[in-house]
Every structure is written in C-alpha cells, then in structure tokens.
Design a protein around this motif. Structure first.
Motif, PDB file in Angstrom:
ATOM      1  N   LEU A 140      42.888  40.869  36.790  1.00 18.45           N
ATOM      2  CA  LEU A 140      41.411  40.339  36.878  1.00 18.45           C
ATOM      3  C   LEU A 140      39.986  40.985  37.278  1.00 18.45           C
ATOM      4  O   LEU A 140      40.482  41.827  38.262  1.00 18.45           O
ATOM      5  CB  LEU A 140      40.910  39.213  37.579  1.00 18.45           C
ATOM      6  CG  LEU A 140      39.490  38.074  37.311  1.00 18.45           C
ATOM      7  CD1 LEU A 140      39.707  38.024  36.209  1.00 18.45           C
ATOM      8  CD2 LEU A 140      39.301  37.153  38.422  1.00 18.45           C
ATOM      9  N   GLN A 141      39.896  41.850  35.968  1.00 19.73           N
ATOM     10  CA  GLN A 141      38.659  42.623  36.334  1.00 19.73           C
ATOM     11  C   GLN A 141      37.434  42.111  36.696  1.00 19.73           C
ATOM     12  O   GLN A 141      36.889  40.987  36.650  1.00 19.73           O
ATOM     13  CB  GLN A 141      38.098  43.322  34.467  1.00 19.73           C
ATOM     14  CG  GLN A 141      37.560  44.284  35.177  1.00 19.73           C
ATOM     15  CD  GLN A 141      36.853  44.641  34.765  1.00 19.73           C
ATOM     16  OE1 GLN A 141      35.347  44.437  35.681  1.00 19.73           O
ATOM     17  NE2 GLN A 141      35.898  45.448  33.858  1.00 19.73           N
ATOM     18  N   LEU A 142      37.205  42.267  37.982  1.00 18.89           N
ATOM     19  CA  LEU A 142      36.003  42.042  39.099  1.00 18.89           C
ATOM     20  C   LEU A 142      34.604  42.042  38.240  1.00 18.89           C
ATOM     21  O   LEU A 142      33.676  41.717  39.190  1.00 18.89           O
ATOM     22  CB  LEU A 142      35.934  42.201  40.231  1.00 18.89           C
ATOM     23  CG  LEU A 142      37.794  41.828  40.951  1.00 18.89           C
ATOM     24  CD1 LEU A 142      37.981  42.468  42.405  1.00 18.89           C
ATOM     25  CD2 LEU A 142      37.839  40.612  41.019  1.00 18.89           C
ATOM     26  N   VAL A 143      34.468  43.045  37.388  1.00 15.79           N
ATOM     27  CA  VAL A 143      33.157  42.835  36.821  1.00 15.79           C
ATOM     28  C   VAL A 143      32.739  41.993  35.845  1.00 15.79           C
ATOM     29  O   VAL A 143      31.204  41.292  35.751  1.00 15.79           O
ATOM     30  CB  VAL A 143      32.781  44.233  36.772  1.00 15.79           C
ATOM     31  CG1 VAL A 143      31.162  45.032  35.875  1.00 15.79           C
ATOM     32  CG2 VAL A 143      33.039  45.313  37.780  1.00 15.79           C
ATOM     33  N   ASN A 144      33.372  41.819  34.577  1.00 18.29           N
ATOM     34  CA  ASN A 144      33.212  41.663  33.122  1.00 18.29           C
ATOM     35  C   ASN A 144      34.642  40.090  33.630  1.00 18.29           C
ATOM     36  O   ASN A 144      34.189  39.179  32.783  1.00 18.29           O
ATOM     37  CB  ASN A 144      33.794  42.028  31.447  1.00 18.29           C
ATOM     38  CG  ASN A 144      34.775  42.581  32.461  1.00 18.29           C
ATOM     39  OD1 ASN A 144      35.686  42.080  33.119  1.00 18.29           O
ATOM     40  ND2 ASN A 144      35.136  43.840  31.056  1.00 18.29           N
ATOM     41  N   GLY A 145      35.407  40.592  34.393  1.00 16.87           N
ATOM     42  CA  GLY A 145      35.695  38.921  34.238  1.00 16.87           C
ATOM     43  C   GLY A 145      37.099  38.780  33.477  1.00 16.87           C
ATOM     44  O   GLY A 145      37.913  37.748  33.024  1.00 16.87           O
ATOM     45  N   ARG A 146      37.537  40.032  32.813  1.00 14.94           N
ATOM     46  CA  ARG A 146      38.447  39.771  31.945  1.00 14.94           C
ATOM     47  C   ARG A 146      39.986  40.031  32.579  1.00 14.94           C
ATOM     48  O   ARG A 146      39.634  40.462  33.309  1.00 14.94           O
ATOM     49  CB  ARG A 146      38.858  41.205  31.028  1.00 14.94           C
ATOM     50  CG  ARG A 146      39.932  41.465  29.680  1.00 14.94           C
ATOM     51  CD  ARG A 146      38.956  42.446  28.655  1.00 14.94           C
ATOM     52  NE  ARG A 146      38.866  43.589  29.624  1.00 14.94           N
ATOM     53  CZ  ARG A 146      39.992  44.598  29.829  1.00 14.94           C
ATOM     54  NH1 ARG A 146      41.283  43.938  29.123  1.00 14.94           N
ATOM     55  NH2 ARG A 146      40.574  45.775  29.995  1.00 14.94           N
ATOM     56  N   MET A 147      41.035  39.031  31.602  1.00 18.98           N
ATOM     57  CA  MET A 147      42.047  38.787  32.192  1.00 18.98           C
ATOM     58  C   MET A 147      43.037  39.100  31.929  1.00 18.98           C
ATOM     59  O   MET A 147      43.058  39.386  30.363  1.00 18.98           O
ATOM     60  CB  MET A 147      42.503  37.371  32.610  1.00 18.98           C
ATOM     61  CG  MET A 147      43.469  36.946  33.915  1.00 18.98           C
ATOM     62  SD  MET A 147      43.462  35.431  34.303  1.00 18.98           S
ATOM     63  CE  MET A 147      42.094  35.189  35.360  1.00 18.98           C
ATOM     64  N   VAL A 148      43.853  39.933  32.300  1.00 16.02           N
ATOM     65  CA  VAL A 148      45.256  40.644  31.841  1.00 16.02           C
ATOM     66  C   VAL A 148      46.807  39.881  31.928  1.00 16.02           C
ATOM     67  O   VAL A 148      46.662  39.646  33.128  1.00 16.02           O
ATOM     68  CB  VAL A 148      45.470  41.876  31.912  1.00 16.02           C
ATOM     69  CG1 VAL A 148      44.446  42.813  30.753  1.00 16.02           C
ATOM     70  CG2 VAL A 148      46.415  43.048  33.176  1.00 16.02           C
ATOM     71  N   VAL A 149      47.381  39.589  31.216  1.00 14.79           N
ATOM     72  CA  VAL A 149      49.048  39.230  32.154  1.00 14.79           C
ATOM     73  C   VAL A 149      49.939  40.407  31.851  1.00 14.79           C
ATOM     74  O   VAL A 149      50.395  41.730  31.234  1.00 14.79           O
ATOM     75  CB  VAL A 149      49.750  38.827  31.740  1.00 14.79           C
ATOM     76  CG1 VAL A 149      49.022  36.737  31.073  1.00 14.79           C
ATOM     77  CG2 VAL A 149      49.892  38.165  29.601  1.00 14.79           C
ATOM     78  N   ASP A 150      51.076  41.165  32.036  1.00 11.37           N
ATOM     79  CA  ASP A 150      52.015  41.596  33.407  1.00 11.37           C
ATOM     80  C   ASP A 150      51.609  42.926  33.263  1.00 11.37           C
ATOM     81  O   ASP A 150      51.260  43.830  31.972  1.00 11.37           O
ATOM     82  CB  ASP A 150      52.359  42.022  31.220  1.00 11.37           C
ATOM     83  CG  ASP A 150      54.100  41.006  30.772  1.00 11.37           C
ATOM     84  OD1 ASP A 150      54.504  39.847  31.736  1.00 11.37           O
ATOM     85  OD2 ASP A 150      53.860  40.600  29.341  1.00 11.37           O
ATOM     86  N   ALA A 151      50.602  42.778  34.652  1.00  7.97           N
ATOM     87  CA  ALA A 151      49.267  43.844  34.701  1.00  7.97           C
ATOM     88  C   ALA A 151      50.443  45.074  35.451  1.00  7.97           C
ATOM     89  O   ALA A 151      49.819  46.324  35.149  1.00  7.97           O
ATOM     90  CB  ALA A 151      48.660  43.028  35.617  1.00  7.97           C
ATOM     91  N   MET A 152      51.555  44.618  35.620  1.00  2.07           N
ATOM     92  CA  MET A 152      52.258  46.171  36.664  1.00  2.07           C
ATOM     93  C   MET A 152      52.809  46.594  36.121  1.00  2.07           C
ATOM     94  O   MET A 152      52.952  47.922  35.693  1.00  2.07           O
ATOM     95  CB  MET A 152      53.090  44.999  37.548  1.00  2.07           C
ATOM     96  CG  MET A 152      52.957  44.540  39.636  1.00  2.07           C
ATOM     97  SD  MET A 152      51.682  45.506  40.141  1.00  2.07           S
ATOM     98  CE  MET A 152      53.279  46.757  40.204  1.00  2.07           C
ATOM     99  N   ASP A 153      53.379  45.960  34.691  1.00  5.85           N
ATOM    100  CA  ASP A 153      53.531  47.052  33.619  1.00  5.85           C
ATOM    101  C   ASP A 153      53.331  47.711  33.026  1.00  5.85           C
ATOM    102  O   ASP A 153      53.218  49.009  32.936  1.00  5.85           O
ATOM    103  CB  ASP A 153      54.701  45.926  32.284  1.00  5.85           C
ATOM    104  CG  ASP A 153      56.135  45.184  32.717  1.00  5.85           C
ATOM    105  OD1 ASP A 153      56.147  45.747  33.789  1.00  5.85           O
ATOM    106  OD2 ASP A 153      56.243  44.346  31.571  1.00  5.85           O
ATOM    107  N   LYS A 154      51.313  47.392  32.949  1.00  6.29           N
ATOM    108  CA  LYS A 154      50.320  48.220  31.922  1.00  6.29           C
ATOM    109  C   LYS A 154      49.883  49.222  33.522  1.00  6.29           C
ATOM    110  O   LYS A 154      49.410  50.022  32.743  1.00  6.29           O
ATOM    111  CB  LYS A 154      49.235  47.250  31.630  1.00  6.29           C
ATOM    112  CG  LYS A 154      50.241  46.064  30.457  1.00  6.29           C
ATOM    113  CD  LYS A 154      48.951  45.330  30.231  1.00  6.29           C
ATOM    114  CE  LYS A 154      48.419  44.476  28.784  1.00  6.29           C
ATOM    115  NZ  LYS A 154      49.682  43.615  29.660  1.00  6.29           N
TER     116      LYS A 154
END
Length: 260
Positions: A140-154
């Motif tokens: 979760l980006q703590l400025v704009n609130g964008r969320m991604v899944v599979d974060a560790m892979d990326k």
C-alpha cells in the motif's frame, strides 16, 4: 493474490541466505546449506557444539526439496503449503525479519522523491476437515493509497539498500501505518469472503455425522465426561476456521511508479 510459485520462493530464500543451489530442475532442488542455515534449520546443536569443541570445521548438510506434486514420491522432502519445513522457514522469517525499512537504489544527480510503501506478507490458514495455507503479499502506497498484490514478486526486481541514495529524499506518508494496515486487512477479508468455501460446508457435514455417531454410543449417558471430551475433540478437528497472521513486513521508499 497468493505466492503460487513455491519453488521460486524457496530458491530466492536460500540464495538470499547465501546457500548454493546445486540443482533446481522441474520442481526439485538440492541446496547446500551454509553453517548458519544448518544451525537454523537442521536442529543439530550437539553436532555443532562437538565440532567447535574439538576445533574442526563442520560440514553443513544438503537439503533436497520437491515442490512438483508429480515428483513427491521421489527422494527428498515434499514441500507444500502446510508442510512442517515450510512452516519452519516462515516462522524463521517471522522471528528474524519481521520488520524492515529499505530504500530503492537510485543513481541520479537530481533531487528525486521516494514514496513510502507499507508491504506485508500474510499467511491465511484454512482449517477444518482439510487444512490449507495461503500466502498473500500486499503493498500500500502511504501517500496516494494505491494498493498492489503480489508485492514481494514485484519488489524483488527493485534494487534496495538500508540507506537512502544521494540526491533522494523521502515523501511524508499521508496514510498512517495503523490505518494503512487496516486497509490491507479489509482487502484480505474481502478476498476471503469472495472465495468459494465448499471446504467449510464439507467440514460441517462431516462434523455433524461424527457427532451423530458419537451420540449414538453415549445416548444413555450424554453427561459422561468421556463423551463431552470426545465431543470437544470433534469440534477441534472439524470446526472450520480461518486464521490470518502477519509473517513479516516493512516500509519501502520507492521511486514513483517503481511498483506497478
């Protein structure tokens, strides 16, 4: 959302720990452990104590792991979600590397902002007649609130270090950590709710059948202590439950759009 490639996860884990991957073919890998990892995983404290006492160099063991279901009967440890070895590794990660703070490596001569991301690896355990673990990696980006899944892979494709690169500065988070983690929890809860839960229905049916059979044997004495205990044992065995546990997590300061 889950880490589907268990083989890659294990390969990267042992490489990160400086172990030599001697073989990694089609879901079967042989790993030469370091002394540190042998001590960590192989439960040989007396061996290492003896070796050090006589002043000799120890011989770390090799691990043979199989993640391909088609090869699970071959020689080696069959590793799957729920296997003791995977639990051991995840617990070690949980104990030793639960929290971290890292910065993206940037080579620049211009002032460059880095944005804070809260990234967590979470284990979801389904228990009932059958058991299954699922690992989710959320960012979760703590400025704009964008969320991604599979974060560790990326994240694994991004160079990171413990100190911030020259000419870079960090953006202050707008979303507080507690609030950010709550957002991740809510997303995971929604994900779980949207899954098919036939396993739970199946567990309830088996549980009911087992209770009927047990009650038949004790129908003349339903207050019997043994009956009550066996009833409780059936509950522990078949009652469907879902547990959510945080394995580890951290704050990662990344360049804008580094984590897609």
């Amino acid at each position: 959302m889950a880490i589907h490639d268990l083989n890659s996860f294990l390969s990267e884990y042992f490489q990160t720990k400086n172990c030599l991957i001697e073989e990694n073919i089609d879901g079967k890998m042989v790993i030469q452990l370091t002394e540190e990892m042998d001590r960590e995983l192989m439960n040989r404290p007396f061996y290492w104590h003896y070796i050090k006492k006589i002043g000799r160099q120890g011989e770390p063991m090799k691990l043979s792991m199989i993640t391909n279901p088609d090869k699970k009967d071959e020689q080696g440890e069959w590793i799957h979600f729920g296997s003791p070895r995977l639990h051991q590794i995840l617990n070690k990660l949980k104990q030793g590397e639960r929290l971290t703070k890292l910065f993206e490596v940037i080579h620049t001569a211009e002032k460059t902002p880095l944005y804070p991301w809260l990234i967590t690896n979470i284990k979801v355990s389904y228990s009932g007649r059958y058991k299954k673990d699922e690992i989710l990696s959320m960012g979760l980006q703590l400025v704009n609130g964008r969320m991604v899944v599979d974060a560790m892979d990326k994240l694994q494709k991004i160079p990171l270090e413990k100190s911030i690169s020259d000419y870079c500065f960090t953006m202050s988070p707008i979303i507080k950590l507690q609030s950010g983690f709550k957002r991740i929890q809510d997303t995971i809860t929604t994900y779980i709710e949207n899954q098919e839960h036939n396993w739970a229905k199946d567990s309830f049916e088996v549980w009911d059948e087992e209770k009927k059979t047990l009650t038949h044997f004790y129908e003349d004495n339903l207050e019997h202590k043994r009956y009550m205990q066996e009833l409780e044992d059936l509950k522990k065995r078949y009652q469907p439950t879902i547990q959510i546990k945080v394995i580890n997590g951290g704050i990662f300061y990344l360049k804008d759009n580094s984590l897609h």
